[in-house]
Design an enzyme around this catalytic site. Structure first.
Site, PDB file in Angstrom:
ATOM      1  CG  HIS A  41      -4.058   0.587   4.513  1.00 40.28           C
ATOM      2  ND1 HIS A  41      -3.547  -0.133   3.462  1.00 40.28           N
ATOM      3  CD2 HIS A  41      -5.069   1.348   4.007  1.00 40.28           C
ATOM      4  CE1 HIS A  41      -4.224   0.181   2.353  1.00 40.28           C
ATOM      5  NE2 HIS A  41      -5.139   1.070   2.674  1.00 40.28           N
TER       6      HIS A  41
ATOM      7  CB  CYS B  47      -0.950  -0.007   1.195  1.00 31.91           C
ATOM      8  SG  CYS B  47      -0.113  -0.257   2.776  1.00 31.91           S
TER       9      CYS B  47
END
Length: 1326
Positions: A485, A182
């Site tokens: 994330h 990510c």
């Protein structure tokens, strides 16, 4: 229209009434095309006759999608191909289950593109109502409550966006997260949305002749950007980009810092772009200048130098402070705030020639065109020694005025006399406490470079007017310091709209959503209260200088350079080809295919055929796959429905040669509950039709006269047929009389059933899809005997219990066999038999006479001729005495009585058959010799079948409580137990095809597995050439480990077909005997445990007697000439020495013993001092801190468990005063090694106890290790070099002994981009 009353006495059309009566199918559909709809379910209750096309229409209407823009797939098998859109098949024919059962489906993207929202043509929707189409959709972490779309409902730490739109509406493409990439996706999307970077990348042209496109980072970035701009997919992969980085699949599972990636990637691009127009692109866009200065407060003298930077690290909360900076502007001000050097930190002024108070700080000289700010949210807690994340609130403006932070002085101050431009030499190091090592390695920058894609013109260094920057990218981190994330919020310079790029999801967001990334939370927090808290906040900010004359726009498609236009066409063509391939895959049936090849026997493959291909075309494909050309013609082949598990031919497809395979197989599925078999026939034969509902029966004809069992004949019958009808059916197939026919069904393992009730159906008798029956039709008197006493039963009983074993005989030296006389069991005779196979119905069956001839003509190697002649001699029956051969001792042999998982009787499928042609011999006490051929399998069928099914299956354990060891081969009268009952045994030579010695011989033995090991060994005597007491039987397992079989009274029930057995010469164990492994204990050697010999100890033998038998063996095999009084035996537990065995101890009375027991033999320097079990033998070792050395082991014999006695003995032995002596028990397994750098502090010295057998010592048995020292002796003082050298020596020593020095945690993998396509492989690594 005809009207009929329904259940409510209301008249409805007849068609509706009929529809209400038919079964209905309940469909539950999950929409997984977006983050919001993934939690929604659509429920449809449709008639079973509804077509798949109508199902798609109903789902599209209810979900408000355009019909052809989505797919439906089975929810429990998501990898299955989607349901066909235009299919006219009904739900019931497509695998849907009616009657209230739930059928779970998933609504998915079609060809990687999200479904299109259907427009509301009626325009009657209530805009104020909760219409699904008007509700905002979400992506990313959803709020905890269900009030989606309202900004005021936001609550930390959950995070939501105001809306989510389909890709077709946003116009942007997402990136697939490979696993933990990510951080990479966020940076790539930011670079793509930077017009100046994207346009400059497009202007670069790749030269394929100079570099491999796979390893070219700029080329793969260029391809990725082209796909992001032109692809119709919802999201695209980044694997080609990471491959160009030199990463393998493991890198996808490593999460890194996005700012670290940015700098590493920029450095890699600069290296790749050398000597091109883009060589200085990174510096032109991202590099700024600052001044690192020190000014004397007395004379004003200033020493300074110029550094460059790519990003500015901003501290969230100063070290030790309780209050965080509230805004980016405040953090920037703190960044340039000077510090005063005074007191001990005074600065030496070159002008004043003395130490003076001074002011040290940083000044910005130039800002880059693209300004990158890193918010340093990750810190280290020195109290808990953990990494932490600071989630404090820090605001940042949409427009940032940097004029307050720039140096307004001239580039060189009038009072400055010392300056250095370190832009190249120091490459990003600014020598500031706040900057430390947080800067990139780059050269100087000129801010006034125009990068509009059309050219570059140099301007003056300082911008005209105020340097104002506009925010266009916020890289957000959601999570804690342990992991989280990344995603990016990016503003488009085309329309000014903010978008969220969250991996494959792209959605519109608002300014309110940007403000939610400031961080912070409700309630008061301590300084390190967020160490393990998870939160979502901004981590990197990217601003662009506001200058209309320099701000570029994205290239439109028509503005692309020619090489980019070519790339676009190439990628579009590749995408279309991929789409076509997916369409083909989606319409391909994949099913397992079998074929009984006339030459290669059973073959298996996978048939992949398009659903529209006919059965005839599929047969041609299967014909070529199975390589039948030249073996059988295509006309002699057909595909039939087949059940591999039951070996059952379900049905044939007569007259359906032109039927599409998709319809024939019941649709496209990821797996089918059946298989296909390509059946072949001979030209003169005719295919038999197989109808659904039939069962297959393999009929074996038994001939009582020749005592043979033929190979099976396949017959198909119906379950509702009676036994009489079934007999008529098999009478037609075999040509035998149904009047005198006896039919025996083998229903399952150990279950033979005589079918004698004429009117009973096959179903009632237990027939299933695939069955095996034995058939006998004669007028012999055997009909009048009870079935379990009949000859037919005995034949089937032996047939079911016979197994085939592969024996490896020991190497025979020349001349040995001539001196040995074969020991032949009396009363045995020869007969002819064979094992046949069910694998083929076309196998030729030889007569018993032919089989005997073929047996005598077996092809054997030259070194097997002698063995073959002995086998023939054995069949003739020879007798005589046998000589006692030399004993052979083999190292590391184990008994299979220790292998507990192999004791139960193995069950072999009745249809897994073996084939051989040779002579058999059956010795039966009741009926005498019985000839039998064509034995088909290895099932145990005992005389009572059920009651004795588990005979020989009892697990046996070697414990001291039971009579472990072995059982005698002879009873009390000296008569062999094997003579009590004769069981089937036959041996034949075979060619050896494994990797064993060429001098060894291989035997194939067919034997009744109810035979005992003792009787089995007696039968093997003629082939081994020595009495059964002079050889050992070892069972070989799958991993080639060998375990000795020692329990003579056990049967071979645990063995199964083709098990391997190795025969070794050497005295076999008698009852009460145990095989013992003897190891020498060498307490002061590097390896204290050395294997010596295998020997045998007997129950009732004293330790001294065992030593008397052992010493000659040690002299012969190990060249050890020892005195019996200077040798002791002691218990061995792993490598730990234990209890000392005294000479008068008796095995099994005083000392517990078991199979494959292990003992230590210890050579003493003086006669044994241990005379009583009350004594205690302790191994002691002196530690000398002054010399940093450990002394040798010395044994101390204690009369009691007194600590005082131990200390007295140690004091006497070492001449250490009793009051100064300290001791500690060693840790771990013998020899309890420990580093000399750790022993002084790590052991529990001088425990406060009076006896040795209490905590923390627990010294209750011989063999404990005790360290002792002089408490007045000071440790040696070591320099750093000496300590380092000693650490290396200790590490080497302890690693050799298998002891770990210290624990070293796994290091985090560094982020690297490899310019040569991959990391260099270390030849020393595995």
């Amino acid at each position: 229209m005809e009207m009929v009353p329904n259940e409510g006495n209301q008249f409805v059309p007849k068609e509706i009434q009929n529809a209400a009566e038919e079964p209905r199918v309940l469909c539950i559909i999950q929409d997984i095309t977006s983050a919001k709809t993934i939690n929604e379910r659509l429920t449809l209750n449709l008639p079973a006759s509804t077509t798949l096309s109508k199902l798609y229409e109903d789902v599209a209407h209810k979900a408000r999608y355009v019909k052809a823009t989505f797919d439906l797939a089975w929810g429990n098998t998501p990898d299955m191909a989607p349901l066909v859109h235009s299919s006219a098949m009904s739900l019931s024919d497509s695998g849907f289950e009616p009657g209230g059962k739930k059928n779970f489906l998933q609504l998915t993207d079609k060809d990687g593109e999200q479904p299109q929202i259907a427009s509301d043509e009626s325009g009657t929707a209530d805009s104020s109502g909760p219409d699904d189409s008007s509700q905002e959709r979400f992506i990313g972490p959803l709020p905890r409550d269900s009030t989606a779309g309202c900004s005021s409902d936001y609550s930390s730490p959950s995070y939501s966006y105001s809306s989510i739109l389909n890709k077709s509406e946003t116009g942007y493409v997402g990136l697939v997260n490979q696993a933990m990439t990510c951080y990479l996706n966020s940076l790539l999307q930011t670079l793509f949305m930077t017009p100046e970077f994207r346009n400059a990348l497009y202007n670069w042209e790749f030269e394929e002749t100079e570099e491999d496109p796979v390893t070219s980072i700029p080329h793969q970035l260029q391809r990725l950007f082209v796909l992001l701009q032109t692809s119709k997919k919802r999201a695209i992969e980044t694997t080609d980009v990471t491959r160009s980085f030199g990463w393998d699949s493991s890198e996808a599972w490593q999460q890194h810092d996005v700012q670290e990636l940015c700098r590493v990637m920029f450095d890699a691009l600069e290296q790749k772009w050398k000597q091109t127009e883009q060589a200085d692109l990174i510096n032109q866009l991202y590099q700024g200048k600052l001044k690192d200065y020190v000014r004397c407060l007395e004379c004003g003298y200033e020493s300074w130098r110029i550094d460059t930077y790519l990003d500015i690290p901003l501290v969230i909360r100063p070290f030790g402070a309780n209050q965080a900076y509230g805004s980016v502007e405040e953090a920037l001000q703190a960044f340039i705030q000077p510090e005063t050097l005074d007191g001990a930190n005074q600065y030496f002024c070159e002008r004043c020639k003395k130490k003076c108070d001074a002011r040290k700080g940083l000044r910005f000289l130039h800002f880059p065109y693209l300004l990158t700010l890193q918010l340093k949210r990750f810190d280290f807690d020195y109290t808990t020694m953990h990494r932490i994340k600071l989630n404090d609130r820090m605001t940042f403006p949409e427009e940032l005025d940097m004029s307050p932070f720039i140096d307004v002085e001239d580039e060189k101050s009038p009072q400055t006399e010392s300056c250095t431009d370190s832009g190249a030499e120091n490459e990003g190091s600014c020598h500031s406490d706040q900057m430390s090592n947080d800067f990139s390695t780059d050269d100087c920058v000129d801010e006034g470079i125009c990068l509009d894609g059309t050219g570059s013109t140099e301007r003056v260094l300082k911008p005209k007017g105020l340097p104002t920057f506009e925010l266009f990218s916020v890289m957000v981190h959601s999570g804690s310091a342990a992991g989280g994330h990344y995603y990016a919020c990016i503003k488009s310079f085309t329309d000014g709209q903010w978008y969220s790029f969250n991996d494959q999801h792209v959605s519109k967001i608002s300014q309110e959503d940007i403000r939610k990334t400031y961080g912070g939370s409700s309630g008061s927090r301590g300084y390190y209260s967020s160490a393990f808290a998870s939160s979502t906040n901004a981590y990197m900010l990217i601003y662009r200088l506001k200058d209309p004359s320099r701000n570029a726009k994205y290239f439109a498609a028509e503005e692309f350079p020619e090489h980019i236009k070519s790339m676009v066409l190439k990628e579009k063509e590749s995408e279309e080809q991929e789409k076509r391939q997916r369409e083909i895959e989606r319409n391909t049936c994949k099913i397992k295919l079998f074929c009984v090849h006339p030459v290669k026997m059973m073959m298996e493959s996978k048939l992949e055929v398009h659903k529209d291909k006919t059965l005839k075309e599929a047969t041609e494909m299967a014909y070529k796959m199975m390589e039948l050309e030249g073996v059988a013609s295509l006309d002699c082949c057909r595909l039939v429905k087949y059940d591999e598990f039951h070996e059952y031919l379900e049905r044939s497809y007569e007259g359906e040669e032109d039927t599409p395979m998709g319809l024939l197989l019941g649709g496209i599925k990821s797996s089918y509950m059946f298989d296909l078999l390509l059946e072949t026939r001979k030209p003169e034969q005719v295919f038999q039709p197989y109808k659904p509902g039939e069962v297959m029966v393999k009929v074996h004809v038994v001939d009582l006269k020749s005592e043979t069992i033929a190979t099976p004949v396949s017959v198909r019958a119906y379950l509702n047929q009676t036994i009489t009808e079934f007999k008529q059916l098999i009478a037609q197939a075999t040509g035998l009389s149904a009047e005198t026919m006896r039919v025996v069904l083998e229903r399952c393992y150990n279950d033979l059933r005589l079918l004698y009730v004429p009117n009973k159906t096959l179903k009632a008798e237990g027939f299933f899809r695939s069955n095996k029956v034995f058939l006998e039709s004669s007028e012999s008197a055997d009909h009048r005997v009870a079935f379990t006493e009949s000859l037919l039963w005995k034949l089937l009983d032996r047939h079911g219990n016979t197994i085939r074993l592969l024996l490896l005989l020991p190497e025979q030296s020349p001349g040995t066999l001539a001196n040995r006389t074969l020991c032949q069991k009396q009363g045995s005779s020869t007969s002819d038999s064979q094992k046949s196979s069910d694998a083929s119905d076309f196998e030729h069956i030889e007569s018993p006479t032919q089989e005997a001839d073929s047996s005598s003509s077996l092809c054997v190697a030259a070194d097997n001729r002698e063995l073959e002649s002995r086998i023939r001699a054995t069949a003739g029956g020879g007798s005589g005495a046998s000589s006692d051969p030399d004993n052979h001792f083999a190292g590391e042999e184990r008994s299979d009585s220790e292998v507990n998982n192999d004791r139960s009787t193995s069950s072999v499928d009745s249809d897994i058959l073996s084939s051989s042609h040779s002579s058999d011999t059956l010795c039966n006490a009741d009926s005498g010799p019985i000839q039998l051929a064509n034995g088909l399998d290895s099932h145990s069928i005992t005389s009572s079948r059920r009651s004795k099914a588990h005979e020989g299956k009892k697990e046996t354990w070697d414990t001291a409580e039971e009579d472990s060891g072995t059982d005698s081969e002879y009873d009390d009268n000296g008569k062999s137990k094997a003579e009590a009952q004769y069981l089937y045994f036959r041996a034949e030579p075979c060619s050896q095809d494994d990797s064993s010695s060429d001098a060894q011989k291989c035997l194939v033995v067919h034997v009744d597995k109810r035979i005992t090991l003792a009787a089995f060994k007696l039968n093997l005597e003629p082939y081994v050439g020595v009495p059964s007491t002079q050889f050992k039987v070892f069972r070989v397992y799958a991993n080639n480990q060998e375990f000795e079989s020692v329990r003579l009274n056990e049967t071979l029930s645990s063995f199964s077909d083709d098990n391997k057995i190795t025969i070794r010469l050497g005295r076999a164990l008698k009852k009460g005997e145990y095989r013992v492994k003897v190891y020498q204990l060498l307490v002061n050697e590097t390896e204290p445990c050395k294997f010596l010999v295998d020997t045998v100890f007997a129950k009732g033998m004293t330790v001294r007697q065992s030593k008397e038998e052992l010493l000659p063996q040690l002299k012969e095999h190990c060249k050890l000439d020892l005195s019996i009084d200077n040798v002791r035996l002691r218990k061995k537990t792993w490598k730990n020495p234990g209890t000392v065995f005294l000479d008068y101890h008796v095995y099994e009375e005083d000392i517990s013993i078991s199979s494959n027991w292990e003992v230590f033999l210890e050579v003493l320097n003086e006669p044994e001092k241990m005379k009583s079990m009350s004594q205690l033998a302790v191994l002691t070792r002196r530690w000398s801190p002054a010399t940093m050395k450990l002394g040798p082991f010395q044994e101390v014999i204690l009369e009691s468990s007194s600590v005082e006695e131990l200390k007295e003995k140690l004091s006497e032995m070492s001449i250490i005063p009793l009051e100064n002596l300290e001791f500690a028990k060693g840790r771990g397994t013998f020899p309890c090694d420990i580093s000399v750098l750790e022993i002084h502090q790590d052991l529990d010295w001088n425990p406060k106890v009076a006896t040795l057998n209490v905590w923390p010592l627990y010294i209750c048995d011989d063999g404990a290790v005790v360290f002792y020292r002089d408490s007045t002796e000071e440790p040696m003082e070591l320099s750093d070099e000496e300590r380092s050298e000693l650490l290396k020596k200790e590490s080497s020593r302890l690693l050799k002994t298998g002891h770990r020095v210290s624990y070293s945690p796994r290091k985090e993998k560094a982020l690297k981009i490899y310019l040569d396509g991959g990391p260099a492989k270390d030849p020393g690594q595995d």
